[in-house]
Enzyme design. Structure first.
Site, PDB file in Angstrom:
ATOM      1  N   LEU A  96     -10.513  -6.829   5.186  1.00  0.00           N
ATOM      2  CA  LEU A  96      -9.863  -7.841   5.692  1.00  0.00           C
ATOM      3  C   LEU A  96      -9.352  -8.853   4.429  1.00  0.00           C
ATOM      4  CD1 LEU A  96     -12.536  -8.669   8.383  1.00  0.00           C
ATOM      5  CD2 LEU A  96     -10.166  -7.855   8.794  1.00  0.00           C
TER       6      LEU A  96
ATOM      7  N   GLU B 165     -32.935 -13.654  -1.110  1.00  0.00           N
ATOM      8  CA  GLU B 165     -34.002 -13.061  -0.460  1.00  0.00           C
ATOM      9  C   GLU B 165     -34.899 -12.480  -1.297  1.00  0.00           C
ATOM     10  OE1 GLU B 165     -36.520 -12.285   2.248  1.00  0.00           O
ATOM     11  OE2 GLU B 165     -34.652 -12.886   2.928  1.00  0.00           O
TER      12      GLU B 165
END
Length: 124
Positions: free
Chosen positions: A51, A72
């Protein structure tokens, strides 16, 4: 000269890579959130590469996903250290874990914002 010597210290670089690999193995084995976010990266990164119209858009789309994994891992490290100190409930331990969780939330929100802005510019 010392900087050049440090840069060429392949033994240290090799050991550091081993520690990093061990960290990834621990995260994959013990952290469900990391596995979920890695799955998100694996699914969305190819889409982001497709994209994105140029290198900047591609790096924003894929980089925002990678940032979630980085945050994380740091959050998991905080949790492990807090748990190492003790299993007793303590206000500061809870705050540390909550702050790490909030950091992951901000990183996930960044993914939504980046993807929305890049795709809105492309399609609207």
């Amino acid at each position: 000269m010392t900087l050049l010597k440090d840069l060429l210290n392949l033994g240290r670089i090799w050991r550091a890579a081993g520690y990093s690999a061990a960290g990834f193995r621990v995260a994959l084995k013990n952290e469900a959130a990391f596995r979920q976010e890695l799955a998100l990266l694996v699914m969305l990164a190819p889409l982001g590469l497709w994209l994105g119209r140029d290198g900047v858009e591609r790096s924003l789309l894929v980089g925002s996903l990678m940032l979630v994994l980085l945050v994380e891992l740091l959050n998991s490290a905080i949790e492990v250290v807090v748990n190492r100190i003790g299993q007793d409930r303590h206000e500061l331990s809870g705050q540390a874990k909550d702050l790490g969780s909030a950091a992951v939330f901000v990183a996930l929100f960044l993914v939504v914002v980046v993807w929305a802005l890049v795709l809105a510019d492309r399609y609207f």
